[in-house]
Design a protein around this motif. Structure first.
Motif, PDB file in Angstrom:
ATOM      1  N   ARG A 224      38.524  30.945 102.158  1.00 43.30           N
ATOM      2  CA  ARG A 224      39.248  31.063 100.904  1.00 43.30           C
ATOM      3  C   ARG A 224      40.680  31.508 101.175  1.00 43.30           C
ATOM      4  NH1 ARG A 224      35.611  34.906  97.236  1.00 43.30           N
ATOM      5  NH2 ARG A 224      36.310  36.270  98.912  1.00 43.30           N
ATOM      6  N   LYS A 225      41.586  30.880 100.488  1.00 50.91           N
ATOM      7  CA  LYS A 225      42.996  31.188 100.676  1.00 50.91           C
ATOM      8  C   LYS A 225      43.279  32.662 100.416  1.00 50.91           C
ATOM      9  CE  LYS A 225      47.599  29.740  99.177  1.00 50.91           C
ATOM     10  NZ  LYS A 225      48.362  28.830  98.289  1.00 50.91           N
ATOM     11  N   HIS A 226      42.628  33.219  99.393  1.00 47.33           N
ATOM     12  CA  HIS A 226      42.861  34.612  99.032  1.00 47.33           C
ATOM     13  C   HIS A 226      42.507  35.537 100.189  1.00 47.33           C
ATOM     14  CE1 HIS A 226      42.936  38.337  96.818  1.00 47.33           C
ATOM     15  NE2 HIS A 226      41.658  38.548  97.065  1.00 47.33           N
ATOM     16  N   PHE A 227      41.344  35.315 100.785  1.00 49.21           N
ATOM     17  CA  PHE A 227      40.914  36.190 101.864  1.00 49.21           C
ATOM     18  C   PHE A 227      41.836  36.062 103.074  1.00 49.21           C
ATOM     19  CE2 PHE A 227      38.679  37.047 105.791  1.00 49.21           C
ATOM     20  CZ  PHE A 227      38.143  38.299 105.548  1.00 49.21           C
ATOM     21  N   MET A 228      42.138  34.826 103.463  1.00 48.82           N
ATOM     22  CA  MET A 228      42.972  34.618 104.646  1.00 48.82           C
ATOM     23  C   MET A 228      44.376  35.167 104.428  1.00 48.82           C
ATOM     24  SD  MET A 228      40.902  33.490 106.815  1.00 48.82           S
ATOM     25  CE  MET A 228      41.953  32.986 108.183  1.00 48.82           C
ATOM     26  N   SER A 229      44.880  35.078 103.211  1.00 51.79           N
ATOM     27  CA  SER A 229      46.213  35.610 102.937  1.00 51.79           C
ATOM     28  C   SER A 229      46.242  37.123 103.093  1.00 51.79           C
ATOM     29  CB  SER A 229      46.673  35.223 101.526  1.00 51.79           C
ATOM     30  OG  SER A 229      45.886  35.881 100.545  1.00 51.79           O
ATOM     31  N   ILE A 230      45.092  37.769 102.940  1.00 47.97           N
ATOM     32  CA  ILE A 230      44.980  39.214 103.136  1.00 47.97           C
ATOM     33  C   ILE A 230      44.756  39.548 104.607  1.00 47.97           C
ATOM     34  CG2 ILE A 230      43.509  41.227 102.672  1.00 47.97           C
ATOM     35  CD1 ILE A 230      42.980  39.973  99.904  1.00 47.97           C
ATOM     36  N   ALA A 231      43.838  38.814 105.243  1.00 46.32           N
ATOM     37  CA  ALA A 231      43.430  39.146 106.612  1.00 46.32           C
ATOM     38  C   ALA A 231      44.492  38.813 107.651  1.00 46.32           C
ATOM     39  CB  ALA A 231      42.125  38.415 106.944  1.00 46.32           C
ATOM     40  N   VAL A 232      45.141  37.664 107.522  1.00 44.96           N
ATOM     41  CA  VAL A 232      46.074  37.217 108.556  1.00 44.96           C
ATOM     42  C   VAL A 232      47.235  38.184 108.763  1.00 44.96           C
ATOM     43  CG1 VAL A 232      47.711  35.403 109.209  1.00 44.96           C
ATOM     44  CG2 VAL A 232      45.434  34.788 108.376  1.00 44.96           C
ATOM     45  N   PRO A 233      47.933  38.627 107.724  1.00 44.66           N
ATOM     46  CA  PRO A 233      49.022  39.585 107.956  1.00 44.66           C
ATOM     47  C   PRO A 233      48.537  40.881 108.603  1.00 44.66           C
ATOM     48  CG  PRO A 233      49.184  38.658 105.745  1.00 44.66           C
ATOM     49  CD  PRO A 233      47.856  38.247 106.295  1.00 44.66           C
TER      50      PRO A 233
ATOM     51  N   ALA B 215      40.123  53.781 116.151  1.00 43.33           N
ATOM     52  CA  ALA B 215      40.463  54.170 114.782  1.00 43.33           C
ATOM     53  C   ALA B 215      41.366  53.124 114.124  1.00 43.33           C
ATOM     54  CB  ALA B 215      41.148  55.529 114.778  1.00 43.33           C
ATOM     55  N   GLN B 216      42.286  52.542 114.900  1.00 48.38           N
ATOM     56  CA  GLN B 216      43.173  51.520 114.361  1.00 48.38           C
ATOM     57  C   GLN B 216      42.403  50.258 113.981  1.00 48.38           C
ATOM     58  OE1 GLN B 216      46.385  52.113 117.715  1.00 48.38           O
ATOM     59  NE2 GLN B 216      47.316  50.920 116.080  1.00 48.38           N
ATOM     60  N   VAL B 217      41.470  49.863 114.835  1.00 46.33           N
ATOM     61  CA  VAL B 217      40.665  48.658 114.565  1.00 46.33           C
ATOM     62  C   VAL B 217      39.801  48.878 113.323  1.00 46.33           C
ATOM     63  CG1 VAL B 217      38.919  47.091 115.474  1.00 46.33           C
ATOM     64  CG2 VAL B 217      40.659  48.023 117.010  1.00 46.33           C
ATOM     65  N   ALA B 218      39.175  50.045 113.253  1.00 43.57           N
ATOM     66  CA  ALA B 218      38.326  50.366 112.097  1.00 43.57           C
ATOM     67  C   ALA B 218      39.156  50.398 110.812  1.00 43.57           C
ATOM     68  CB  ALA B 218      37.621  51.698 112.314  1.00 43.57           C
ATOM     69  N   ALA B 219      40.367  50.945 110.899  1.00 44.42           N
ATOM     70  CA  ALA B 219      41.235  51.026 109.718  1.00 44.42           C
ATOM     71  C   ALA B 219      41.655  49.637 109.250  1.00 44.42           C
ATOM     72  CB  ALA B 219      42.460  51.873 110.032  1.00 44.42           C
ATOM     73  N   ALA B 220      41.948  48.756 110.218  1.00 41.68           N
ATOM     74  CA  ALA B 220      42.340  47.388 109.863  1.00 41.68           C
ATOM     75  C   ALA B 220      41.198  46.657 109.175  1.00 41.68           C
ATOM     76  CB  ALA B 220      42.775  46.632 111.120  1.00 41.68           C
ATOM     77  N   ALA B 221      39.990  46.805 109.724  1.00 38.69           N
ATOM     78  CA  ALA B 221      38.813  46.160 109.129  1.00 38.69           C
ATOM     79  C   ALA B 221      38.546  46.708 107.725  1.00 38.69           C
ATOM     80  CB  ALA B 221      37.599  46.369 110.021  1.00 38.69           C
ATOM     81  N   ALA B 222      38.688  48.028 107.559  1.00 39.87           N
ATOM     82  CA  ALA B 222      38.454  48.653 106.253  1.00 39.87           C
ATOM     83  C   ALA B 222      39.493  48.201 105.235  1.00 39.87           C
ATOM     84  CB  ALA B 222      38.488  50.175 106.400  1.00 39.87           C
ATOM     85  N   GLU B 223      40.732  48.024 105.685  1.00 45.73           N
ATOM     86  CA  GLU B 223      41.786  47.581 104.773  1.00 45.73           C
ATOM     87  C   GLU B 223      41.533  46.147 104.303  1.00 45.73           C
ATOM     88  OE1 GLU B 223      46.592  46.758 104.772  1.00 45.73           O
ATOM     89  OE2 GLU B 223      45.758  48.236 106.162  1.00 45.73           O
ATOM     90  N   ILE B 224      41.108  45.276 105.231  1.00 50.06           N
ATOM     91  CA  ILE B 224      40.783  43.897 104.857  1.00 50.06           C
ATOM     92  C   ILE B 224      39.611  43.886 103.884  1.00 50.06           C
ATOM     93  CG2 ILE B 224      39.945  41.670 105.716  1.00 50.06           C
ATOM     94  CD1 ILE B 224      41.432  42.290 108.355  1.00 50.06           C
ATOM     95  N   THR B 225      38.617  44.729 104.160  1.00 48.75           N
ATOM     96  CA  THR B 225      37.458  44.832 103.270  1.00 48.75           C
ATOM     97  C   THR B 225      37.889  45.226 101.858  1.00 48.75           C
ATOM     98  OG1 THR B 225      35.882  45.391 105.034  1.00 48.75           O
ATOM     99  CG2 THR B 225      35.341  46.135 102.811  1.00 48.75           C
TER     100      THR B 225
END
Length: 279
Positions: free
Chosen positions: A100-109, A256-266
């Motif tokens: 979905r465009k919405h998800f990728m537009s959030i995850a990619v940046p 912690a950085q990886v977990a934070a990135a995953a949580a932000e995308i979530t």
């Protein structure tokens, strides 16, 4: 006969012959029953009699629906445990939300930002047909060992694979978690299902998975889970670098950085984590 005439020949459902309406009704009923069975199995493996009871269907009807779903790889049958469970094609279909465009537009940046911060390769992956499919990647240094987007990786030997395996409600090592033999890729690959099960419990408790040169010598990887709007773990984000760069201290700092990135995308994509350490 022109297009207008063709449109005039179409009949509403109520105007169709009785047999046709009955066939349509039977089809919808079967579809609803199949969806109900998939919802039951999404909570964990079940025996036929338990699926039948929970779906309020006769065992013969339940078995017929299960075997049809099995043909489409939407469910699978574990002959050792005598259990029906969700099949790999459900993951493939569910992974469609990543397109979905919405998800990728959030995850990619976010993964591009993480790659810039770490100087490492950051990847986004999903579970599809028993392997990890890399759907997106951000890479800053050409010296970082990585595989390109679109590649499939073994679940048992990768950090993203462990994250997604750890999200399963059943961490018993039976039948190598339904993915066949745990092939040895390096001297450090975990090939014993019992050892892998113990590792997955650690991943579930800590929320982070590590690939310690298990898929490729000289490469380490850290991964964390991404959850959808139902609270299910459906993807993972990872940071990959050379073993000389990802020292034990670096792993602790970057986790912690990886977990934070995953949580932000979530969060940004409307997902949430059901409860702590549940994946």
């Amino acid at each position: 006969m022109g297009p207008d005439e063709l449109e005039d020949t179409e009949q509403p459902l109520s105007a169709r012959p009785t047999k046709a309406r009955r066939a349509d009704g039977d089809l919808v009923q079967s579809l609803n029953r199949a969806i109900a069975i998939l919802e039951i199995l999404s909570e964990g493996g079940c025996r036929l009699k338990d699926v039948s009871a929970r779906a309020n269907l006769p065992p013969s009807t339940t078995h017929r629906l299960l075997t049809t779903l099995e043909q489409k790889r939407l469910v699978r049958f574990d002959r050792e445990e005598n259990l029906w469970d969700i099949g790999s094609n459900c993951f493939a279909i569910g992974a469609g939300f990543l397109r979905r465009k919405h998800f990728m537009s959030i995850a990619v940046p976010r993964i591009e930002c993480l790659a810039l911060q770490t100087g490492a390769t950051v990847s986004l992956g999903v579970l599809e047909s028993g392997s990890i499919l890399l759907v997106k990647q951000a890479k800053r240094l050409q010296t970082t060992p990585a595989v390109p987007p679109g590649s499939s990786l073994p679940v048992h030997a990768t950090a993203m694979g462990k994250v997604l395996l750890a999200s399963s409600s059943d961490l018993r090592p039976s039948a190598s978690f339904g993915f066949g033999n745990l092939a040895r890729l390096t001297d450090r690959t975990i090939c014993d299902p019992s050892v892998l099960a113990k590792e997955l419990h650690t991943v579930r408790a800590g929320g982070i998975a590590i690939d310690d040169e298990e898929s490729m010598m000289g490469r380490r990887c850290i991964a964390a889970p991404i959850h959808n709007e139902l609270g299910d773990c459906v993807a993972a984000v990872s940071v990959t670098d050379t073993s000389s760069q990802l020292t034990d201290e670096a792993v602790r700092n970057l986790s912690a950085q990886v977990a934070a990135a995953a949580a932000e995308i979530t969060r940004s994509s409307g997902g949430y984590l059901r409860r702590k350490n549940s994946f």
